[in-house]
Design an enzyme around this catalytic site. Structure first.
Site, PDB file in Angstrom:
ATOM      1  N   ASP A 192     -45.009  47.763 -82.965  1.00 51.11           N
ATOM      2  CA  ASP A 192     -45.310  46.349 -81.739  1.00 51.11           C
ATOM      3  C   ASP A 192     -46.498  46.065 -80.519  1.00 51.11           C
ATOM      4  OD1 ASP A 192     -44.514  44.317 -79.969  1.00 51.11           O
ATOM      5  OD2 ASP A 192     -42.201  44.321 -80.288  1.00 51.11           O
ATOM      6  N   HIS A 193     -47.589  45.227 -80.632  1.00 49.76           N
ATOM      7  CA  HIS A 193     -48.497  45.215 -80.177  1.00 49.76           C
ATOM      8  C   HIS A 193     -48.868  44.395 -79.487  1.00 49.76           C
ATOM      9  CE1 HIS A 193     -52.584  45.496 -80.181  1.00 49.76           C
ATOM     10  NE2 HIS A 193     -53.200  45.281 -81.761  1.00 49.76           N
ATOM     11  N   ARG A 194     -46.827  44.214 -78.587  1.00 48.59           N
ATOM     12  CA  ARG A 194     -46.908  43.949 -76.836  1.00 48.59           C
ATOM     13  C   ARG A 194     -46.646  44.718 -76.547  1.00 48.59           C
ATOM     14  NH1 ARG A 194     -41.224  40.047 -77.712  1.00 48.59           N
ATOM     15  NH2 ARG A 194     -41.357  42.305 -79.587  1.00 48.59           N
TER      16      ARG A 194
END
Length: 463
Positions: free
Chosen positions: A433-435
């Site tokens: 998850d790039h968040r």
């Protein structure tokens, strides 16, 4: 003669806030006398197949739902006729059972059952009665009991058959009955080769490949492939686990911004290590696979890269980093994809981790994974290599920051000590998850996992 009253049993919340369940089968009929905690039905939630124990001792007056019905939590599913002084025994609260003490306060107020898995408190015992998974007795024609060698899920006390109904039903375990239903087979036609005539999974699979066509047509059942002769398409309702999985994957794919990285590594040293461990006394009788070492490598890499073991709290706009690892393992089952997890996996030495992986896989294949085993995961592994696949882009298990994919181990020409040699090679796929995880963190994590598998001795520099 004591007075009686009618009690309704409403479908309880089987855990994790699930809103509905499908009635797979009833284990009782109208008019049957049942005892407290006797299994009366088998239902499938969005996560697992579970058995419903009776909250009352009495007589079945009405079955409100038929097998195949999808019922909302809180709707009546069965009515009992009970003595007016019998009441209902409360089920043990999950917290008490989870603590391991099994103690329940003697003055616990009466209430309707709301949790499956622990059974109801026997009146006056002050203790919750757990449903035991033991060897169920076989009642022979002469009335004597013979020990059964195969494990059958049963209530702690197995009641005698009522009017001969239970004795006439083919003997099998719930996962086997579910498999037969999926294949469109009537278990009455399947010969059992297990102890005491128990119908096993192998019996059903064998019969599905050799069943006589007239018998299938007489049942009006579909062929093992799912389509009836002459049909050009087959429609299958999406329910239970598959429905939950589909919704979860859509939510994950369109909520968490996925990024995927790949790394191909020479794992020959890891396979050599596995061969040595299999001959050691400490690992005698323990199943060891590349997944075992990959799981251990992941746990070490997570310690060095904690962002991979986190979740996004949308409501509070916070990153929650876990200081423990509930390691999920994606498992393909007859009901669909499930991701049960090993609780506190980071605390397990390699032998215990290997045993936990084996137990998890066996439980999933048998359809006995519980909702508790499917919740609370923090990071996952999917082993697509068992299907001969080299690499893929795994979708995150909802609520998790990362998932590691293991490809197939291939014998390939590889640069080794300045020369080309045949080596054992696999590709790792990491989706995150790039968040929560930026490219550097994901790359360092994947590099750590690859370094351990390429040279297990590298662990000494990481811990």
């Amino acid at each position: 003669m004591s007075a009686t009253m009618i009690k309704e049993f409403r479908l309880p919340d089987l855990g994790e806030g699930l809103t509905e369940s499908e009635i797979l089968s009833w284990k009782v009929d109208v008019g049957d006398t049942v005892s407290l905690n006797q299994v009366i039905a088998e239902v499938e939630t969005a996560k697992a197949v579970v058995e419903l124990p009776s909250p009352f001792a009495g007589v079945i007056k009405e079955l409100h739902e038929q097998p195949g019905s999808v019922v909302e939590v809180g709707k009546p599913i069965v009515s009992f006729e009970v003595a007016d002084d019998a009441g209902s025994a409360p089920l043990a609260p999950s917290g008490a059972a989870g603590a391991g003490s099994g103690e329940a306060a003697l003055d616990t107020p009466r209430r309707e059952p709301n949790l499956v898995g622990y059974g109801a408190v026997v009146e006056g015992s002050g203790r919750p009665t757990r449903r035991a998974r033991n060897f169920a007795p076989v009642v022979e024609a002469g009335g004597t009991k013979a020990a059964e060698a195969g494990p059958v899920e049963s209530a702690a006390v197995q009641p005698a058959p009522v009017e001969g109904k239970a004795a006439e039903r083919p003997r099998s375990t719930p996962p086997v009955r579910k498999l037969a239903k999926d294949l469109g087979l009537d278990l009455a036609h399947v010969p059992g080769t297990g102890p005491g005539g128990l119908i096993t999974r192998e019996d059903v699979q064998e019969f599905s490949g050799h069943a006589a066509e007239p018998a299938l047509q007489a049942q009006g059942a579909a062929s093992p492939g799912g389509a009836r002769p002459g049909e050009r398409e087959t429609r299958t309702p999406i329910k239970g686990v598959r429905k939950h999985t589909a919704a979860a994957m859509v939510q994950s794919a369109f909520t968490a911004p996925h990024a995927t990285e790949f790394l191909t590594v020479d794992v020959t040293p890891s396979l050599e290590l596995l061969a040595k461990l299999k001959t050691s006394r400490e690992f005698a009788g323990i199943k060891l696979t590349p997944l075992t070492l990959a799981a251990k490598a992941l746990l070490i890499a997570v310690r060095r890269n904690p962002a991979l073991n986190s979740r996004w709290d949308e409501e509070n706009q916070e990153m929650v980093t876990f200081n423990y690892v509930n390691l999920g393992i994606a498992a393909a089952t007859p009901r669909g994809l499930t991701v049960p997890n090993i609780k506190d996996a980071e605390a397990l030495p390699l032998p215990q981790l290997a045993q936990a992986l084996t137990a998890l896989a066996e439980t999933a294949r048998a359809g006995r994974t519980t909702p508790a085993d499917l919740s609370g995961g923090t990071i996952s592994i999917t082993n697509i290599g068992v299907f001969g696949i080299d690499a893929g882009t795994p979708i995150l298990n909802p609520g998790e920051a990362a998932i590691l994919g293991l490809g197939a181990v291939r014998t390939m020409p590889w640069e080794y000590r300045g020369e080309v040699a045949l080596r054992q090679v696999l590709t790792l796929s990491l989706s995150f998850d790039h968040r929560l995880v930026d490219g550097e963190q994901g790359s360092r994590f994947l590099a750590d996992v690859g370094a351990i598998l390429a040279e297990p001795g590298m662990v000494l520099t990481m811990v």
